[in-house]
Design an enzyme around this catalytic site. Structure first.
Site, PDB file in Angstrom:
ATOM      1  N   HIS A  37      15.746   9.587 -15.839  1.00 25.99           N
ATOM      2  CA  HIS A  37      16.153  10.180 -17.118  1.00 25.99           C
ATOM      3  C   HIS A  37      16.159   9.107 -18.211  1.00 25.99           C
ATOM      4  O   HIS A  37      15.702   9.331 -19.332  1.00 25.99           O
ATOM      5  CB  HIS A  37      17.569  10.759 -17.026  1.00 25.99           C
ATOM      6  CG  HIS A  37      17.739  11.851 -16.011  1.00 25.99           C
ATOM      7  ND1 HIS A  37      18.495  11.690 -14.887  1.00 25.99           N
ATOM      8  CD2 HIS A  37      17.278  13.126 -15.970  1.00 25.99           C
ATOM      9  CE1 HIS A  37      18.502  12.808 -14.175  1.00 25.99           C
ATOM     10  NE2 HIS A  37      17.769  13.702 -14.814  1.00 25.99           N
ATOM     11  N   GLN A  61      18.028  28.860 -13.755  1.00 24.40           N
ATOM     12  CA  GLN A  61      16.899  28.323 -12.990  1.00 24.40           C
ATOM     13  C   GLN A  61      17.248  28.074 -11.527  1.00 24.40           C
ATOM     14  O   GLN A  61      16.422  27.582 -10.765  1.00 24.40           O
ATOM     15  CB  GLN A  61      16.352  27.054 -13.640  1.00 24.40           C
ATOM     16  CG  GLN A  61      17.240  25.823 -13.523  1.00 24.40           C
ATOM     17  CD  GLN A  61      16.722  24.682 -14.375  1.00 24.40           C
ATOM     18  OE1 GLN A  61      16.719  24.737 -15.610  1.00 24.40           O
ATOM     19  NE2 GLN A  61      16.247  23.627 -13.725  1.00 24.40           N
ATOM     20  N   LYS A 150       7.536  13.585 -12.469  1.00 19.69           N
ATOM     21  CA  LYS A 150       8.112  13.838 -11.155  1.00 19.69           C
ATOM     22  C   LYS A 150       8.166  15.343 -10.901  1.00 19.69           C
ATOM     23  O   LYS A 150       7.931  15.808  -9.797  1.00 19.69           O
ATOM     24  CB  LYS A 150       9.515  13.241 -11.086  1.00 19.69           C
ATOM     25  CG  LYS A 150      10.064  13.178  -9.702  1.00 19.69           C
ATOM     26  CD  LYS A 150      11.487  13.604  -9.696  1.00 19.69           C
ATOM     27  CE  LYS A 150      11.803  14.218  -8.377  1.00 19.69           C
ATOM     28  NZ  LYS A 150      12.939  15.105  -8.498  1.00 19.69           N
ATOM     29  N   ASP A 151       8.463  16.116 -11.952  1.00 19.06           N
ATOM     30  CA  ASP A 151       8.448  17.572 -11.848  1.00 19.06           C
ATOM     31  C   ASP A 151       7.127  18.057 -12.456  1.00 19.06           C
ATOM     32  O   ASP A 151       7.102  18.631 -13.548  1.00 19.06           O
ATOM     33  CB  ASP A 151       9.658  18.156 -12.580  1.00 19.06           C
ATOM     34  CG  ASP A 151      10.960  17.679 -11.970  1.00 19.06           C
ATOM     35  OD1 ASP A 151      11.452  18.317 -11.041  1.00 19.06           O
ATOM     36  OD2 ASP A 151      11.467  16.613 -12.394  1.00 19.06           O
ATOM     37  N   SER A 187      18.562  13.307  -9.063  1.00 22.40           N
ATOM     38  CA  SER A 187      20.003  13.565  -8.967  1.00 22.40           C
ATOM     39  C   SER A 187      20.350  14.079  -7.573  1.00 22.40           C
ATOM     40  O   SER A 187      21.453  13.854  -7.070  1.00 22.40           O
ATOM     41  CB  SER A 187      20.421  14.591 -10.022  1.00 22.40           C
ATOM     42  OG  SER A 187      19.981  14.181 -11.293  1.00 22.40           O
TER      43      SER A 187
HETATM   44  P1  AMP Z   1      16.591  17.129 -14.315  1.00 23.00           P
HETATM   45  O1  AMP Z   1      17.874  16.562 -14.831  1.00 23.00           O
HETATM   46  O2  AMP Z   1      16.375  16.941 -12.864  1.00 23.00           O
HETATM   47  O3  AMP Z   1      16.348  18.540 -14.814  1.00 23.00           O
HETATM   48  O4  AMP Z   1      15.447  16.249 -15.014  1.00 23.00           O
HETATM   49  C1  AMP Z   1      15.382  16.097 -16.391  1.00 23.00           C
HETATM   50  C2  AMP Z   1      14.089  15.426 -16.750  1.00 23.00           C
HETATM   51  O5  AMP Z   1      14.019  14.136 -16.131  1.00 23.00           O
HETATM   52  C3  AMP Z   1      12.854  16.205 -16.272  1.00 23.00           C
HETATM   53  O6  AMP Z   1      11.849  16.167 -17.267  1.00 23.00           O
HETATM   54  C4  AMP Z   1      12.451  15.440 -15.052  1.00 23.00           C
HETATM   55  O7  AMP Z   1      11.078  15.554 -14.748  1.00 23.00           O
HETATM   56  C5  AMP Z   1      12.799  14.029 -15.442  1.00 23.00           C
HETATM   57  N1  AMP Z   1      12.951  13.182 -14.258  1.00 23.00           N
HETATM   58  C6  AMP Z   1      13.727  13.454 -13.178  1.00 23.00           C
HETATM   59  N2  AMP Z   1      13.569  12.482 -12.246  1.00 23.00           N
HETATM   60  C7  AMP Z   1      12.675  11.595 -12.761  1.00 23.00           C
HETATM   61  C8  AMP Z   1      12.095  10.370 -12.288  1.00 23.00           C
HETATM   62  N3  AMP Z   1      12.391   9.890 -11.090  1.00 23.00           N
HETATM   63  N4  AMP Z   1      11.215   9.730 -13.088  1.00 23.00           N
HETATM   64  C9  AMP Z   1      10.898  10.233 -14.308  1.00 23.00           C
HETATM   65  N5  AMP Z   1      11.412  11.368 -14.803  1.00 23.00           N
HETATM   66  C10 AMP Z   1      12.286  12.049 -14.054  1.00 23.00           C
END
Ligand code: AMP
Length: 293
Positions: A37, A61, A150-151, A187
């Site tokens: 993040h 989601q 990553k996503d 996370s």
């Molecule tokens: P999340 O909080 O899991 O919904 O992720 C929020 C954003 O952070 C999304 O755009 C994810 O793709 C990005 N993200 C999560 N993990 C990583 C990582 N290891 N490297 C880069 N971006 C990430």
């Protein structure tokens, strides 16, 4: 850093920034922030005059039986990280603020791409993602929005939605940040016990193997690569990855697939830009990872 918990508060400040001619970057997150993040925030801070990070565990989601209740939350720690990284505003609304009584509008990308990969085991997931991201776009009116590779499916879906719905927002994809042993930061890694955490490195080991094979070109032995020695046969890569992951007793494969990087439809032969993506359970924790050819 400003903390906004209501849509009105966020809008008021952002309107002021825009009136001053400042550019705005948005980093949507569900909190429990880590270096992945943080890398998005750093990219946004370097590109934009003002950066808004949203911290919102979006119930729409999550599917039934998924980890909505147990999803890690630590808003104070998140704020410290965001402040350190130079974020200007954290938007942290309640569920009631985002989905008040009577809420009934959803953004649903209907093409096949939301039914592939994670869409198969998480029906409705991308409807929730597209809905909340559209709302965040409307609330924060960013010039740019930052998402992690990553996503990869989420990134492709958001790019399609932005195109389809004419959002005037540049979508910036950022590289995956990893732990020392290659495990993609997530996370959800906090769900893993010590033994599982060690086992989880198998995802990246399989990616490294597949990358070696891809770099060597069609050096595989399957019928697919024999048919066209100049392209990379998906079957070879997928078999290699499946063998590596299967060698880890704690791992259970949900999917390992090779798809077009834009449409996410399966491909037999791979070219630059195509995506190899995987979801693997380590114990009860479902982890995803991918690489681009
Ligand atoms: P999340 O909080 O899991 O919904 O992720 C929020 C954003 O952070 C999304 O755009 C994810 O793709 C990005 N993200 C999560 N993990 C990583 C990582 N290891 N490297 C880069 N971006 C990430």
């Amino acid at each position: 850093m400003i903390t906004a918990t209501t849509i009105e508060e966020a809008r008021k400040t952002i309107k002021k920034w825009k009136a001053e001619g400042l550019t705005v970057g948005l980093v949507p997150t569900m909190g429990a922030l880590h270096d992945g993040h943080a890398s998005l925030v750093t990219a946004a801070v370097s590109d934009c005059d003002r950066v808004v990070t949203s911290v919102f565990v979006n119930p729409t989601q999550f599917g039934e039986g998924e980890d909505l209740e147990s999803y890690p939350r630590d808003f104070e720690r998140d704020c410290k990280i965001l402040e350190e990284k130079g974020c200007h505003m954290v938007f942290h609304p309640s569920v009631q603020e985002m989905y008040p009584d009577g809420y009934g509008t959803y953004v649903n990308l209907e093409s096949e791409m939301t039914k592939q990969l994670c869409g198969r085991s998480r029906p409705g997931h991308f409807r929730g993602v597209c809905t909340v991201v559209s709302k965040l776009f409307n609330i924060t009116t960013p010039d740019r929005a930052y998402f992690g590779q990553k996503d990869a499916q989420q990134l492709a879906v958001i790019r399609r939605m932005v195109k389809d719905m004419d959002f005037d927002i540049e979508i910036v994809g950022c590289p995956t940040v990893r732990e020392k042993d290659g495990l993609a930061k997530s996370s959800r890694n906090s769900y893993l016990n010590d033994e599982e955490r060690q086992a989880a490195a198998v995802l990246y080991r399989s990616i490294e193997k597949a990358k070696e094979l891809a770099a060597a070109g069609a050096s595989g032995t399957s019928e697919a690569s024999a048919a066209d020695p100049h392209s990379i046969a998906a079957a070879d890569l997928l078999k290699t990855m499946t063998d590596v992951v299967s060698s880890e007793p704690m791992a259970r494969i949900d999917y390992i697939e090779a798809v077009d990087g834009h449409t996410l439809m399966p491909k037999e032969y791979l070219a630059p830009g195509d995506l190899v993506a995987m979801a693997v359970y380590i114990g009860d924790t479902r982890l995803i990872d991918n690489f681009t050819i």
